[in-house]
Design an enzyme around this catalytic site. Structure first.
Site, short mmCIF file in Angstrom:
data_model
loop_
_atom_site.label_atom_id
_atom_site.label_comp_id
_atom_site.label_asym_id
_atom_site.label_seq_id
_atom_site.Cartn_x
_atom_site.Cartn_y
_atom_site.Cartn_z
N LYS A 42 -0.84 6.47 -23.20
CA LYS A 42 -0.19 6.80 -24.46
C LYS A 42 1.32 6.82 -24.29
CE LYS A 42 -4.36 9.16 -25.10
NZ LYS A 42 -5.07 10.36 -24.66
N ARG A 58 -14.08 13.56 -34.13
CA ARG A 58 -13.40 14.69 -33.50
C ARG A 58 -13.90 15.94 -34.19
NH1 ARG A 58 -10.92 12.97 -28.63
NH2 ARG A 58 -13.15 13.21 -28.43
N TYR A 112 0.85 -1.20 0.00
CA TYR A 112 0.00 0.00 0.00
C TYR A 112 0.88 1.24 0.00
CZ TYR A 112 -3.78 3.18 0.96
OH TYR A 112 -4.68 4.20 0.86
N PHE A 168 -20.03 13.01 -26.30
CA PHE A 168 -19.50 12.14 -27.34
C PHE A 168 -19.24 10.73 -26.83
CE2 PHE A 168 -15.02 11.90 -26.07
CZ PHE A 168 -14.89 13.01 -25.25
N PHE A 216 -7.91 19.84 -24.81
CA PHE A 216 -8.28 18.44 -24.96
C PHE A 216 -9.56 18.25 -24.15
CE2 PHE A 216 -8.12 13.90 -23.84
CZ PHE A 216 -8.24 13.41 -25.12
N THR A 217 -10.40 17.33 -24.58
CA THR A 217 -11.74 17.19 -23.97
C THR A 217 -11.69 17.08 -22.44
OG1 THR A 217 -11.54 14.84 -24.45
CG2 THR A 217 -12.88 16.14 -25.96
N ASP A 242 1.50 19.05 -21.16
CA ASP A 242 0.75 17.81 -21.26
C ASP A 242 1.55 16.94 -22.23
OD1 ASP A 242 -0.86 15.68 -21.89
OD2 ASP A 242 -2.69 16.85 -22.14
C1 LIG Z 1 -5.55 11.09 -23.75
C2 LIG Z 1 -5.12 12.43 -23.38
C3 LIG Z 1 -5.40 12.93 -22.11
C4 LIG Z 1 -6.22 12.17 -21.09
O1 LIG Z 1 -5.61 10.99 -20.71
P1 LIG Z 1 -6.46 9.72 -20.19
O2 LIG Z 1 -5.42 8.76 -19.73
O3 LIG Z 1 -7.25 9.22 -21.33
O4 LIG Z 1 -7.31 10.20 -19.08
C5 LIG Z 1 -4.95 14.20 -21.83
N1 LIG Z 1 -4.27 14.91 -22.73
C6 LIG Z 1 -3.99 14.46 -23.96
C7 LIG Z 1 -3.23 15.31 -24.92
C8 LIG Z 1 -4.41 13.20 -24.33
O5 LIG Z 1 -4.14 12.76 -25.56
#
Ligand SMILES: *Cc1c(COP(=O)(O)O)cnc(C)c1O
Length: 482
Positions: A266, A389, A81, A455, A133-134, A223
């Site tokens: 990613k 998109r 933990y 979406f 980003f969304t 980011d």
């Molecule tokens: C996918 C993504 C996120 C969000 O990440 P999640 O792991 O899906 O929550 C944030 N910023 C960018 C540029 C992304 O491509």
């Protein structure tokens, strides 16, 4: 990918420097079944079942192939933990691959954004960024602040061939800061702009933005979710970077930022999220939210095995032969489609191929969701799942009116190290068929529309019987082929 030259130049294709050792069986349903499944899914590709999809190009998130070394590392995950050895290995990997000393774990990218928004957004604040980003925007607006996009005009021009369409418009940024300094605490740089075609930002532009932040006392936040592709583009496209190693470029970029966060779904070929920094004071302001929302400070909602996979994945991110695979497959498909006359966002970016739905359907209004309609058509035409998109991915304005997307794109993501070139060729083939039959395709309208992130789970119906006509044309053209 490597620089291996083919004997017959006209047959030159991107060549993988890895092989596949675990496979997953895929299924392709007959076209009539595909139409039915699309209808059941409310014409929303998020609501399809994976078993009904042949080529899943919804996203590059959490679906990248792991390496043998990542799998091996997962076996040594240390389940505790608090104080797990796995946490310290991941922290060391971040230090060695990014040059950043401290790390806060979170379960994925948006969880990092939730923490950033909680720590650094006051109601009425403005957060400048090249593009939103969304999930980023949803967290910032939830905290009462607003996002301001300052991407250079070239970024929103699907036909502009500039190599770095994710760049900030520096004069606009300066003016914006001058006019609104009191409302700005932090600025976000998205390296590899997700929503405008995976277009990269140049190192030069990032350094300029970072310098402005330092001068103004604004917190600079990168980011880095799509940084892997952006690193490849800086090395191959930007003057002065050809002879630098990926690691040198990575260190150079990260050193210029106050905070770097990423989705490990990613970056790092795994799952999870990290907030990294060399600034202890800033980390302290975010720290308390990790146990509150995520989990204890040494796992932050992540599974320890995933953390081991991220650690190894980050080292692999410094390997050009690995990270060029996605961008080179994408470029291969973009070139092929462009030569055929299909409107695709160029130059090829990272993360996927982006079809320009506005040019597929020049007469279709934004309110009939051209990118969503193209997504439904691609699934019917080939069992291929893309992601809208465009306007569906936008959130309505506070007064309930539609906010029309700057670009109506259908993204066909190319998960890293996953598909073969013949599968990419198949997708290109079906895109061409849809392009040639675009006049048959009509719009969509909502039948169920959620107020937030619509979406993901909204449901739509076709306007008229165009899907039936598309299926009939498919049968006429392909006979009894799947
Ligand atoms: C996918 C993504 C996120 C969000 O990440 P999640 O792991 O899906 O929550 C944030 N910023 C960018 C540029 C992304 O491509």
């Amino acid at each position: 990918m490597s620089n291996v030259k083919f004997y017959r130049e006209e047959h030159q294709v991107p060549l993988e420097m890895h092989k596949v050792r675990i496979v997953q069986k895929l299924f392709l349903l007959p076209v009539e079944e595909r139409q039915k499944k699309m209808e059941e899914a409310g014409n929303n590709t998020f609501l399809l079942h994976n078993k009904d999809i042949y080529i899943d190009m919804l996203t590059d998130s959490g679906v990248n192939a792991m390496s043998d070394n990542q799998q091996a590392a997962m076996f040594q995950a240390d389940d505790a933990y608090a104080g797990s050895e796995t946490f310290y290995r991941l922290k060391k990997a971040i230090k060695e691959t990014m040059g950043l000393n401290d790390m806060l774990p979170a379960h994925q990218g948006r969880a990092c954004e939730n923490i950033l928004a909680e720590a650094f957004c006051r109601p009425g604040d403005l957060v400048p960024m090249n593009f939103h980003f969304t999930t980023t925007k949803a967290h910032i607006t939830r905290c009462g602040a607003d996002v301001v996009e300052l991407v250079a005009a070239k970024g929103l021009d699907a036909n502009n061939l500039d190599p770095f369409k994710g760049d900030f418009d520096i004069p606009r940024l300066k003016k914006f800061i001058k006019d609104h300094r009191d409302q700005i605490q932090w600025l976000r740089i998205e390296t590899g702009t997700n929503l405008i075609g995976g277009q990269p930002i140049s190192a030069h532009n990032m350094h300029e933005v970072a310098k402005i932040c330092r001068e103004e006392g604004i917190i600079s936040v990168m980011d880095a979710s799509l940084l892997q592709d952006n690193l490849h583009f800086i090395k191959t496209r930007e003057e002065g970077y050809k002879d630098k190693s990926i690691k040198e470029i990575m260190f150079e970029l990260c050193a210029d930022m106050d905070i770097v966060y990423f989705s490990a779904r990613k970056l790092g070929f795994a799952r999870g999220g990290c907030i990294c920094s060399n600034n202890e004071k800033l980390m302290l302001r975010m720290k308390e939210y990790v146990p509150l929302y995520e989990g204890f400070l040494t796992y932050g909602g992540m599974e320890v095995r995933s953390m081991e996979a991220i650690a190894v994945g980050l080292y692999e991110t410094l390997d050009e032969e690995y990270i060029s695979q996605g961008p080179m497959f994408i470029e291969h498909m973009v070139n092929e489609l462009h030569e055929y006359g299909v409107p695709v966002v160029r130059p090829a970016g990272g993360l996927g191929v982006h079809l320009n739905a506005s040019e597929f359907f020049p007469d279709m209004p934004h309110g009939q969701y051209p990118a969503g309609a193209l997504g439904a058509a691609m699934y019917i035409a080939g069992g291929i799942r893309g992601m809208e998109r465009g306007t569906i991915s936008e959130q309505r304005e506070r007064d309930g009116s539609e906010r029309y997307a700057a670009l109506e794109l259908l993204r066909l993501a190319v998960p890293r190290r996953v598909f073969t070139l013949s599968q990419i060729e198949y997708v290109a083939d079906r895109v061409k068929w849809v392009w040639d039959n675009r006049k048959l395709i009509g719009g969509l309208h909502f039948v169920e529309e959620p107020a937030v992130l619509r979406f993901f789970f909204g449901r739509l119906e076709p306007i008229g019987d165009w899907q039936q006509k598309l299926v009939e044309k498919y049968r006429a053209d392909f006979g009894d082929s799947l």
